[in-house]
Design an enzyme around this catalytic site. Structure first.
Site, PDB file in Angstrom:
ATOM      1  N   ASP A   1      45.935  56.941  57.111  1.00 26.62           N
ATOM      2  CA  ASP A   1      44.767  57.630  57.648  1.00 26.62           C
ATOM      3  C   ASP A   1      44.942  57.778  59.152  1.00 26.62           C
ATOM      4  O   ASP A   1      45.354  56.839  59.825  1.00 26.62           O
ATOM      5  CB  ASP A   1      43.514  56.786  57.357  1.00 26.62           C
ATOM      6  CG  ASP A   1      42.345  57.623  56.903  1.00 26.62           C
ATOM      7  OD1 ASP A   1      41.913  58.479  57.690  1.00 26.62           O
ATOM      8  OD2 ASP A   1      41.869  57.405  55.773  1.00 26.62           O
TER       9      ASP A   1
ATOM     10  N   ASP B   1      41.185  62.239  59.394  1.00 25.22           N
ATOM     11  CA  ASP B   1      39.757  61.963  59.268  1.00 25.22           C
ATOM     12  C   ASP B   1      38.944  63.050  59.976  1.00 25.22           C
ATOM     13  O   ASP B   1      39.293  63.478  61.078  1.00 25.22           O
ATOM     14  CB  ASP B   1      39.471  60.596  59.911  1.00 25.22           C
ATOM     15  CG  ASP B   1      38.065  60.105  59.640  1.00 25.22           C
ATOM     16  OD1 ASP B   1      37.726  59.929  58.458  1.00 25.22           O
ATOM     17  OD2 ASP B   1      37.306  59.885  60.603  1.00 25.22           O
TER      18      ASP B   1
ATOM     19  N   GLU C   1      40.600  66.037  56.082  1.00 24.77           N
ATOM     20  CA  GLU C   1      39.237  65.951  55.545  1.00 24.77           C
ATOM     21  C   GLU C   1      38.444  67.094  56.148  1.00 24.77           C
ATOM     22  O   GLU C   1      38.064  67.061  57.322  1.00 24.77           O
ATOM     23  CB  GLU C   1      38.601  64.601  55.923  1.00 24.77           C
ATOM     24  CG  GLU C   1      37.246  64.423  55.263  1.00 24.77           C
ATOM     25  CD  GLU C   1      36.433  63.276  55.840  1.00 24.77           C
ATOM     26  OE1 GLU C   1      35.520  62.808  55.156  1.00 24.77           O
ATOM     27  OE2 GLU C   1      36.695  62.850  56.983  1.00 24.77           O
TER      28      GLU C   1
ATOM     29  N   HIS D   1      35.866  57.403  48.984  1.00 25.41           N
ATOM     30  CA  HIS D   1      35.092  56.272  49.489  1.00 25.41           C
ATOM     31  C   HIS D   1      33.794  56.669  50.176  1.00 25.41           C
ATOM     32  O   HIS D   1      33.107  55.812  50.722  1.00 25.41           O
ATOM     33  CB  HIS D   1      35.970  55.468  50.455  1.00 25.41           C
ATOM     34  CG  HIS D   1      36.313  56.269  51.685  1.00 25.41           C
ATOM     35  ND1 HIS D   1      37.106  57.389  51.643  1.00 25.41           N
ATOM     36  CD2 HIS D   1      35.935  56.140  52.973  1.00 25.41           C
ATOM     37  CE1 HIS D   1      37.201  57.899  52.851  1.00 25.41           C
ATOM     38  NE2 HIS D   1      36.498  57.158  53.685  1.00 25.41           N
ATOM     39  N   ASP D   2      33.486  57.964  50.191  1.00 27.55           N
ATOM     40  CA  ASP D   2      32.253  58.426  50.821  1.00 27.55           C
ATOM     41  C   ASP D   2      31.247  58.991  49.821  1.00 27.55           C
ATOM     42  O   ASP D   2      30.177  59.444  50.232  1.00 27.55           O
ATOM     43  CB  ASP D   2      32.574  59.523  51.855  1.00 27.55           C
ATOM     44  CG  ASP D   2      33.398  59.015  53.019  1.00 27.55           C
ATOM     45  OD1 ASP D   2      33.227  57.840  53.409  1.00 27.55           O
ATOM     46  OD2 ASP D   2      34.231  59.787  53.542  1.00 27.55           O
TER      47      ASP D   2
HETATM   48  C1  GLC Z   1      35.174  60.214  57.423  1.00 28.68           C
HETATM   49  C2  GLC Z   1      35.480  58.997  56.605  1.00 28.68           C
HETATM   50  C3  GLC Z   1      34.249  58.145  56.566  1.00 28.68           C
HETATM   51  C4  GLC Z   1      33.908  57.732  57.984  1.00 28.68           C
HETATM   52  C5  GLC Z   1      33.775  58.949  58.893  1.00 28.68           C
HETATM   53  C6  GLC Z   1      33.816  58.570  60.328  1.00 28.68           C
HETATM   54  O1  GLC Z   1      34.199  60.995  56.855  1.00 28.68           O
HETATM   55  O2  GLC Z   1      35.918  59.371  55.333  1.00 28.68           O
HETATM   56  O3  GLC Z   1      34.396  57.022  55.755  1.00 28.68           O
HETATM   57  O4  GLC Z   1      32.707  57.021  57.994  1.00 28.68           O
HETATM   58  O5  GLC Z   1      34.850  59.841  58.718  1.00 28.68           O
HETATM   59  O6  GLC Z   1      35.107  58.160  60.699  1.00 28.68           O
END
Ligand code: GLC
Length: 522
Positions: A100, A202, A270, A331-332
């Site tokens: 990541d 991210d 992402e 995970h979100d």
């Molecule tokens: C992304 C991650 C998430 C995190 C956010 C801030 O959305 O997947 O888990 O809280 O970024 O870094």
């Protein structure tokens, strides 16, 4: 021999490192734990690549997405030696390792930020975004944190606000400062030099913002809430606080860095963008991200029409030569078993592993682990603490390996795991599923093995097929996939023979689909 690069034909498995395997007995997963489970991933399951959520030094305000040192391993997860061993063992099994990369923000405990906040004339002041309060003392503009509340935090020492799009402990880096670019890309190169095969970026489209920091307009009419409840965040059109076109130059630079390595390194971003054209712009001229994650199946209604609509839209949006990707869980977001229902889990497995493009499978979804309810007052997740109902703890519970103490996630002597296990762990675990030929895990294994041996599934074209209402059917090369999203039997007009069914018996035929059944026909 396939002429496709490895990342086009792979299946990615996402590991949330806190929750996969604990070897130190503190109730939190670690890197040696992942290494100890690699045979499961490569041989038992048969995935090609692993993406590990952050394991860097961090105060864990957002469980590692608040990085205090981009070139380190947090002692909670192990040591740099543990990382090197993990990487070697991944490669020894012919798999790839994706890490990541969190460019939008660092922890407020990163030495860069500590310096930046120390005085207004510190050389690193401009590495983050600092602004004076408005005359009434309020934040410089109306930007809202993605976790709710203002996206600005006031710093008493220097009398200014800093920008923080997530928690106040995650300070947004100022990528318009060339020194930041240089330092961040150097830290990224640290991992590429070590041999990692790729990065997951991210909140990739958040990095570049409007240089003038203009106020976001309010959404006209009813706000569309297409992710989990973001509260106040969804009241605004986010045209200035993210998604600036300068992101594209940044990802061209990142791509150039990745491309400077042999063998080639990969990136997946992402990109939570609902507008297809804007989403697809992150492919660039195939010179930006290799893949933007496609999250549309997370939001679409779980029906044949809903899902096929998204797949067709994605296929139409992707630029020539671009490669698709699909995600059902991460995970979100709430666990898929809870979102789609238990009886639809086999269908979800077949959908994910037969579409054109790279599937990403979230740990535990191969067992159908359900969302664990954790009341707002017990949530550890900062999002859940700030916005009751939005908590993400429930999809991050420990992996369920067997029926021993702590489901084999932590050793017997461990007092408690960082999050509780999902309720049904003693029945729903890897060991139990392996013993049951009809289990979801065994279906995933069959699908993964079939996919690995099928050029049609790995690289064949996608064509949407006419099918009865409730059925989503498509061609992949010489194969036909038919998925029944309803709880009724459907009659089909397809010929050929069934190669694989989501039902564990051998009664599948190309002429009908039983309730919730999916079949692959040749
Ligand atoms: C992304 C991650 C998430 C995190 C956010 C801030 O959305 O997947 O888990 O809280 O970024 O870094």
């Amino acid at each position: 021999m396939s002429t496709h690069p490895w990342w086009q034909t792979t299946v990615i498995y996402q590991i949330y490192p806190r929750s996969f395997q604990d070897t130190s007995g503190n109730g939190v997963g670690d890197l040696p734990g992942i290494t100890s489970r690699l045979d499961y991933l490569s041989d038992t399951l048969g995935v090609g690549a692993i993406w590990i959520s952050p394991f860097y030094k961090s105060p864990m305000a957002d469980f590692g997405y608040d990085v205090a040192d981009y070139t380190s391993v947090d002692p909670l997860f192990g040591t740099m030696n543990d990382f090197d061993e993990l990487l070697d063992e991944v490669h020894a099994r012919g798999m790839k390792l994706i890490i990541d990369w969190v460019p939008n923000h660092s922890s407020d405990e990163h030495p860069w930020f500590v310096e930046s906040r120390s005085s207004r004339d510190n050389p690193k002041r401009d590495w983050y975004t600092w602004r004076d309060p408005k005359p009434d003392g309020s934040p410089p503009n109306n930007w809202v944190s993605a976790f709710t509340g203002p996206a600005w935090n006031f710093d008493e020492t220097t009398g200014q606000y800093y920008l923080c799009t997530f928690t106040t402990k995650q300070a947004d880096l100022n990528w318009r400062n060339p020194e930041v670019q240089e330092a961040m890309l150097a830290d990224l190169a640290f991992w590429l030099d070590r041999g990692v095969d790729g990065i997951r970026v991210d909140v990739a489209h958040f990095v570049m913002k409007d240089p003038e920091l203009r106020d976001n307009p309010l959404v006209e009419g009813e706000p569309v809430i297409n992710t989990k409840d973001h509260g106040e965040y969804d009241l605004y059109e986010h045209i200035y606080d993210k998604g600036h076109e300068d992101n594209h130059a940044l990802y061209r630079d990142v791509r150039a860095l990745l491309d400077s390595y042999q063998p080639e390194r990969f990136s997946v971003g992402e990109i939570y963008i609902a507008d297809w054209r804007e989403w697809a712009s992150y492919y660039g001229d195939l010179d930006e991200l290799h893949l933007p994650f496609n999250f549309s199946l997370l939001w679409a209604p779980w029906t044949a029409a809903g899902i096929s609509g998204e797949v067709n839209a994605a296929e139409a949006a992707i630029p020539p030569g671009g490669w698709p990707s699909y995600v059902l869980g991460n995970h979100d977001n709430n666990r898929i078993a809870t979102r789609f229902g238990e009886e639809q889990m086999p269908l979800a497995a077949m959908l994910l592993l037969t579409l054109r493009g790279v599937p990403t499978l979230y740990y535990g979804d191969e067992l159908g682990i359900p969302e664990r309810y954790i009341p707002p007052e017990q949530q550890l997740d900062p999002h859940g603490r700030l916005l009751p109902g939005a908590g993400r703890d429930g999809c991050r519970t420990p992996m369920q390996w067997d029926s021993s103490a702590h489901a084999g996630f932590s050793s017997d002597g461990t007092e408690t795991t960082w999050l509780p296990l999902s309720d049904d762990w003693s029945d729903r675990n890897v060991a139990k599923h392996l013993d049951d030929p009809g289990s979801l895990l065994n279906l995933y294994r069959r699908l993964l093995a079939y996919r690995a041996s099928s050029d049609d599934l790995q690289t064949g074209d996608y064509t949407h097929l006419e099918a009865p209402e409730g059925c989503f059917a498509y061609r992949r090369g010489d194969l036909t996939v038919a998925l029944n999203f309803t709880n009724e039997e459907l009659v089909l007009q397809f010929g050929g023979s069934v190669e694989l069914s989501t039902y564990p018996d051998d009664e599948a035929t190309p002429g009908r689909l039983r309730p919730h059944e999916g079949i692959i026909i040749k």
